[in-house]
Design a protein around this motif. Structure first.
Motif, PDB file in Angstrom:
ATOM      1  N   GLY A 244       0.941 -30.099 -13.208  1.00 12.57           N
ATOM      2  CA  GLY A 244       0.911 -30.778 -11.866  1.00 12.57           C
ATOM      3  C   GLY A 244       0.069 -29.679 -10.779  1.00 12.57           C
ATOM      4  O   GLY A 244       0.174 -29.961  -9.614  1.00 12.57           O
ATOM      5  N   ALA A 245      -0.555 -28.763 -11.630  1.00  6.74           N
ATOM      6  CA  ALA A 245      -1.401 -27.835 -10.741  1.00  6.74           C
ATOM      7  C   ALA A 245      -2.389 -28.426  -9.907  1.00  6.74           C
ATOM      8  O   ALA A 245      -3.125 -29.398 -10.358  1.00  6.74           O
ATOM      9  CB  ALA A 245      -1.888 -26.601 -11.649  1.00  6.74           C
ATOM     10  N   ARG A 246      -2.673 -27.714  -8.649  1.00  8.72           N
ATOM     11  CA  ARG A 246      -3.599 -28.166  -7.906  1.00  8.72           C
ATOM     12  C   ARG A 246      -5.001 -27.509  -7.840  1.00  8.72           C
ATOM     13  O   ARG A 246      -5.894 -27.850  -7.105  1.00  8.72           O
ATOM     14  CB  ARG A 246      -3.379 -28.460  -6.530  1.00  8.72           C
ATOM     15  CG  ARG A 246      -2.236 -29.572  -6.254  1.00  8.72           C
ATOM     16  CD  ARG A 246      -2.806 -31.032  -6.478  1.00  8.72           C
ATOM     17  NE  ARG A 246      -1.763 -31.911  -6.264  1.00  8.72           N
ATOM     18  CZ  ARG A 246      -1.599 -33.215  -6.576  1.00  8.72           C
ATOM     19  NH1 ARG A 246      -3.102 -33.781  -6.416  1.00  8.72           N
ATOM     20  NH2 ARG A 246      -1.240 -34.083  -6.029  1.00  8.72           N
ATOM     21  N   VAL A 247      -4.875 -26.270  -8.609  1.00 11.74           N
ATOM     22  CA  VAL A 247      -6.236 -25.254  -8.454  1.00 11.74           C
ATOM     23  C   VAL A 247      -6.287 -24.857 -10.023  1.00 11.74           C
ATOM     24  O   VAL A 247      -5.407 -24.411 -10.877  1.00 11.74           O
ATOM     25  CB  VAL A 247      -5.630 -24.019  -7.528  1.00 11.74           C
ATOM     26  CG1 VAL A 247      -6.713 -22.989  -7.530  1.00 11.74           C
ATOM     27  CG2 VAL A 247      -5.249 -24.642  -6.087  1.00 11.74           C
ATOM     28  N   PHE A 248      -7.437 -24.522 -10.262  1.00 10.42           N
ATOM     29  CA  PHE A 248      -8.033 -23.714 -11.572  1.00 10.42           C
ATOM     30  C   PHE A 248      -8.782 -22.686 -11.006  1.00 10.42           C
ATOM     31  O   PHE A 248     -10.027 -23.073 -10.645  1.00 10.42           O
ATOM     32  CB  PHE A 248      -8.297 -24.742 -12.574  1.00 10.42           C
ATOM     33  CG  PHE A 248      -9.197 -24.217 -13.599  1.00 10.42           C
ATOM     34  CD1 PHE A 248      -8.834 -23.119 -14.447  1.00 10.42           C
ATOM     35  CD2 PHE A 248     -10.410 -24.509 -14.096  1.00 10.42           C
ATOM     36  CE1 PHE A 248      -9.040 -22.480 -15.254  1.00 10.42           C
ATOM     37  CE2 PHE A 248     -11.032 -23.928 -15.128  1.00 10.42           C
ATOM     38  CZ  PHE A 248     -10.555 -22.952 -15.906  1.00 10.42           C
ATOM     39  N   VAL A 249      -8.730 -21.519 -11.606  1.00  7.30           N
ATOM     40  CA  VAL A 249      -9.662 -20.376 -11.235  1.00  7.30           C
ATOM     41  C   VAL A 249     -10.252 -20.040 -12.487  1.00  7.30           C
ATOM     42  O   VAL A 249      -9.808 -19.690 -13.501  1.00  7.30           O
ATOM     43  CB  VAL A 249      -8.864 -19.081 -10.558  1.00  7.30           C
ATOM     44  CG1 VAL A 249      -9.800 -18.140 -10.346  1.00  7.30           C
ATOM     45  CG2 VAL A 249      -7.862 -19.621  -9.309  1.00  7.30           C
ATOM     46  N   CYS A 250     -11.652 -19.876 -12.257  1.00  4.87           N
ATOM     47  CA  CYS A 250     -12.287 -19.729 -13.638  1.00  4.87           C
ATOM     48  C   CYS A 250     -13.773 -18.851 -13.067  1.00  4.87           C
ATOM     49  O   CYS A 250     -14.041 -18.623 -12.028  1.00  4.87           O
ATOM     50  CB  CYS A 250     -12.927 -20.946 -14.242  1.00  4.87           C
ATOM     51  SG  CYS A 250     -14.125 -22.017 -13.366  1.00  4.87           S
ATOM     52  N   GLN A 251     -14.239 -18.291 -14.223  1.00  4.90           N
ATOM     53  CA  GLN A 251     -15.652 -17.346 -14.164  1.00  4.90           C
ATOM     54  C   GLN A 251     -16.452 -17.954 -15.063  1.00  4.90           C
ATOM     55  O   GLN A 251     -16.543 -17.598 -16.359  1.00  4.90           O
ATOM     56  CB  GLN A 251     -15.358 -15.924 -14.338  1.00  4.90           C
ATOM     57  CG  GLN A 251     -14.442 -15.250 -13.250  1.00  4.90           C
ATOM     58  CD  GLN A 251     -14.157 -13.743 -13.773  1.00  4.90           C
ATOM     59  OE1 GLN A 251     -14.055 -13.549 -14.915  1.00  4.90           O
ATOM     60  NE2 GLN A 251     -14.227 -13.052 -12.596  1.00  4.90           N
ATOM     61  N   PRO A 252     -17.232 -19.269 -14.777  1.00  5.86           N
ATOM     62  CA  PRO A 252     -18.099 -19.674 -15.746  1.00  5.86           C
ATOM     63  C   PRO A 252     -19.195 -19.097 -16.425  1.00  5.86           C
ATOM     64  O   PRO A 252     -19.743 -19.165 -17.402  1.00  5.86           O
ATOM     65  CB  PRO A 252     -18.468 -20.987 -15.001  1.00  5.86           C
ATOM     66  CG  PRO A 252     -17.509 -21.056 -13.939  1.00  5.86           C
ATOM     67  CD  PRO A 252     -17.216 -19.724 -13.510  1.00  5.86           C
ATOM     68  N   LEU A 253     -19.629 -17.883 -15.613  1.00  8.02           N
ATOM     69  CA  LEU A 253     -20.988 -17.094 -16.112  1.00  8.02           C
ATOM     70  C   LEU A 253     -20.128 -15.747 -16.546  1.00  8.02           C
ATOM     71  O   LEU A 253     -19.840 -14.953 -15.736  1.00  8.02           O
ATOM     72  CB  LEU A 253     -21.805 -17.097 -14.864  1.00  8.02           C
ATOM     73  CG  LEU A 253     -23.191 -16.446 -15.298  1.00  8.02           C
ATOM     74  CD1 LEU A 253     -23.899 -17.301 -16.313  1.00  8.02           C
ATOM     75  CD2 LEU A 253     -24.155 -16.239 -14.247  1.00  8.02           C
ATOM     76  N   PHE A 254     -20.371 -15.115 -17.686  1.00  8.98           N
ATOM     77  CA  PHE A 254     -20.177 -13.772 -18.165  1.00  8.98           C
ATOM     78  C   PHE A 254     -18.828 -13.392 -17.655  1.00  8.98           C
ATOM     79  O   PHE A 254     -18.517 -12.610 -17.194  1.00  8.98           O
ATOM     80  CB  PHE A 254     -21.123 -12.829 -17.406  1.00  8.98           C
ATOM     81  CG  PHE A 254     -22.493 -13.086 -17.850  1.00  8.98           C
ATOM     82  CD1 PHE A 254     -22.961 -13.678 -19.006  1.00  8.98           C
ATOM     83  CD2 PHE A 254     -23.552 -13.128 -16.629  1.00  8.98           C
ATOM     84  CE1 PHE A 254     -24.282 -13.963 -19.074  1.00  8.98           C
ATOM     85  CE2 PHE A 254     -24.965 -13.492 -17.042  1.00  8.98           C
ATOM     86  CZ  PHE A 254     -25.286 -14.008 -18.121  1.00  8.98           C
ATOM     87  N   GLN A 255     -17.847 -14.407 -18.204  1.00 10.95           N
ATOM     88  CA  GLN A 255     -16.444 -14.336 -18.002  1.00 10.95           C
ATOM     89  C   GLN A 255     -15.866 -12.650 -18.119  1.00 10.95           C
ATOM     90  O   GLN A 255     -16.138 -12.207 -18.929  1.00 10.95           O
ATOM     91  CB  GLN A 255     -15.738 -15.299 -18.723  1.00 10.95           C
ATOM     92  CG  GLN A 255     -14.210 -15.710 -18.037  1.00 10.95           C
ATOM     93  CD  GLN A 255     -13.154 -14.909 -19.023  1.00 10.95           C
ATOM     94  OE1 GLN A 255     -13.300 -14.005 -19.909  1.00 10.95           O
ATOM     95  NE2 GLN A 255     -11.954 -15.255 -18.640  1.00 10.95           N
TER      96      GLN A 255
END
Length: 488
Positions: A244-255
């Motif tokens: 039920g999370a409301r947030v996703f943190v990501c680094q789409p470029l050169f993770q």
């Protein structure tokens, strides 16, 4: 006429005359402008730099100044009303302790002892930093009228506009907040988007500094595995449903740390999955300006393809300049922008105006594109040097992906390797590295190390550092190559 006032006046006159030139058309030479307006060459240079920072002209060393081509104006009309539900749906999750483990951050911030090769650094070596350009920009900025006054809380309009153009798409200056470095921006974003005790989805592995932010805010990081093409959409969807999370943190470029780039066919999927979950995607675009020379055309930020306000974008100048040049941006649209702004104002008031003025001077100067080209070539050469040395000297360390951007390599250790023991042995051998454990929010699938090639003096240190790492591996790695088993 006073030099500083004449810069603004000349910029205004040139701005009014731009319609005389077609897009891409060349403006008169600096010498012509000096003679025509009876100002100094410095005044002309600063006026053109101001127009370049506004995106009105493009300066090319040795060729002159040209009218910039207009940006695409098509701006899709999005629907941000869904955010009212997402921002209010705090739920009744149990609170978790706000413990802070900064070890994963300090390992890349702390300077190693003298004589130790720095494979754990998270910033450019001083020889790669644009020190002269930054010094000149700061000097010019300090003389700008009002440079030491109070800036707008959201940031200087011209700098917000520059960041908006860097993001692209339909992002406007009004949707940008200037912040004091990417770490501060991530802190503001997570505080704005998730209440204490809530789950937050994170890539696995991921940046330890973000995990520390989440835990300090009382959030529960939930890992979503990545592969060579970035986060796996089917697992992301499963994680949203399960938590039920409301947030996703990501680094789409050169993770960080894998170096992966989110594949083209996954970009839309990630946004769709988050939108259907009524969730935000925090896009940490931390290293876009450290692209390698052989990377080809880069995908744009996720925020550029997002009319509905799903993405909260974080971009920074720090990695491409200096650890002390802490100027970054938060970009968002819809009601969430006001929450972000309020939290930032409460936390920091504003980013110091001289630093913002210096950022404008730097990115509007001819030295900026020259610097980006130089580090693009240098980082590619360093990456290739480290890759070749590892393959020759340490073939038992698996290198599943060679990135085309960023400043490090992510290596898998042989099964059974003790990361802590290897880190200690490496330090004894004279090389500092970053263990992989802090990059995982849950149990790691294997041992890893991250090796930076940007914080060292050059190719010679890279080769020597890998040689020293060989000595440490001989002491620690399991198997027949281990010195401790020879003759046993």
């Amino acid at each position: 006429m006073h030099e500083r006032s004449s810069v603004g006046e000349l910029a205004d006159r040139l701005r009014r005359e731009l319609d005389r030139y077609s897009p891409g058309g060349k403006l008169p030479s600096s010498r012509t402008l000096v003679e025509r307006f009876r100002v100094s060459p410095v005044t002309v240079s600063r006026a053109l730099a101001q127009l370049a920072a506004e995106g009105l002209v493009v300066t090319r060393p040795g060729a002159g100044a040209f009218r910039a081509r207009p940006r695409a104006t098509a701006a899709p009309v999005g629907d941000t009303s869904w955010q009212e539900v997402a921002l209010s749906a705090d739920g009744a999750a149990d609170l978790v302790p706000r413990t802070v483990d900064a070890s994963g951050v300090t390992v890349s911030l702390a300077a190693p002892p003298p004589g130790v090769i720095e494979f754990n650094g998270g910033y450019l070596h001083p020889s790669l930093q644009p020190e002269r350009a930054m010094a000149a920009a700061l000097s010019r900025a300090g003389r700008r009228p009002g440079a030491w006054g109070r800036p707008p809380m959201e940031g200087l309009p011209e700098l917000r506009e520059w960041f908006a153009r860097s993001i692209g798409g339909s992002v406007t200056a009004a949707e940008v907040l200037v912040t004091a470095g990417g770490q501060s921006a991530l802190t503001t974003a997570l505080r704005a988007l998730a209440p204490p005790g809530a789950p937050v989805l994170v890539e696995s592995p991921t940046y330890p500094g973000m995990l520390a932010i989440a835990r300090a805010a009382g959030l529960r990081p939930v890992p979503v595995p990545v592969d060579a093409d970035g986060v796996r959409p089917e697992l992301l969807a499963d994680a949203f449903r399960a938590t039920g999370a409301r947030v996703f943190v990501c680094q789409p470029l050169f993770q960080n740390p894998t170096g992966a780039v989110l594949a083209a066919d996954r970009r839309g999927e990630v946004l769709r999955i988050a939108r259907e979950a009524g969730a935000f995607v925090v896009e940490d675009d931390f290293v876009r300006r450290l692209v390698h020379e052989d990377a080809g055309e880069l995908p744009g930020p996720l925020a550029a393809d997002d009319p509905d306000g799903v993405v909260v974008h974080v971009g920074s100048l720090t990695k491409a300049t200096s650890p002390s040049f802490r100027v970054s941006a938060l970009a968002a649209r819809g009601p969430v922008l006001e929450r972000l702004r309020a939290i930032q104002v409460v936390d920091t008031f504003f980013v110091p105006r001289p630093l913002q003025e210096a950022a404008l001077e730097l990115v509007g100067s001819p030295a900026w594109p020259r610097h980006l080209r130089a580090i693009s070539a240098e980082l590619r050469g360093r990456r290739d040097t480290m890759t070749a040395a590892l393959r020759l000297t340490l073939p038992e360390l698996a290198l599943p992906h060679i990135p085309s951007g960023g400043y490090h390599l992510w290596l898998r250790l042989p099964d059974g390797t003790d990361e802590t023991a290897l880190t200690a042995a490496a330090l004894r051998a004279g090389v500092a590295l970053t263990p992989g454990r802090p990059y995982f929010s849950a149990e790691p699938p294997a041992g890893h190390v991250r090796l930076s090639f940007a914080a060292v003096a050059g190719a010679g240190e890279i080769t020597e550092g890998v040689r020293r790492l060989r000595t440490a591996c001989d002491e620690v790695l399991p198997g027949p190559g281990n010195r401790s088993t020879r003759g046993a």
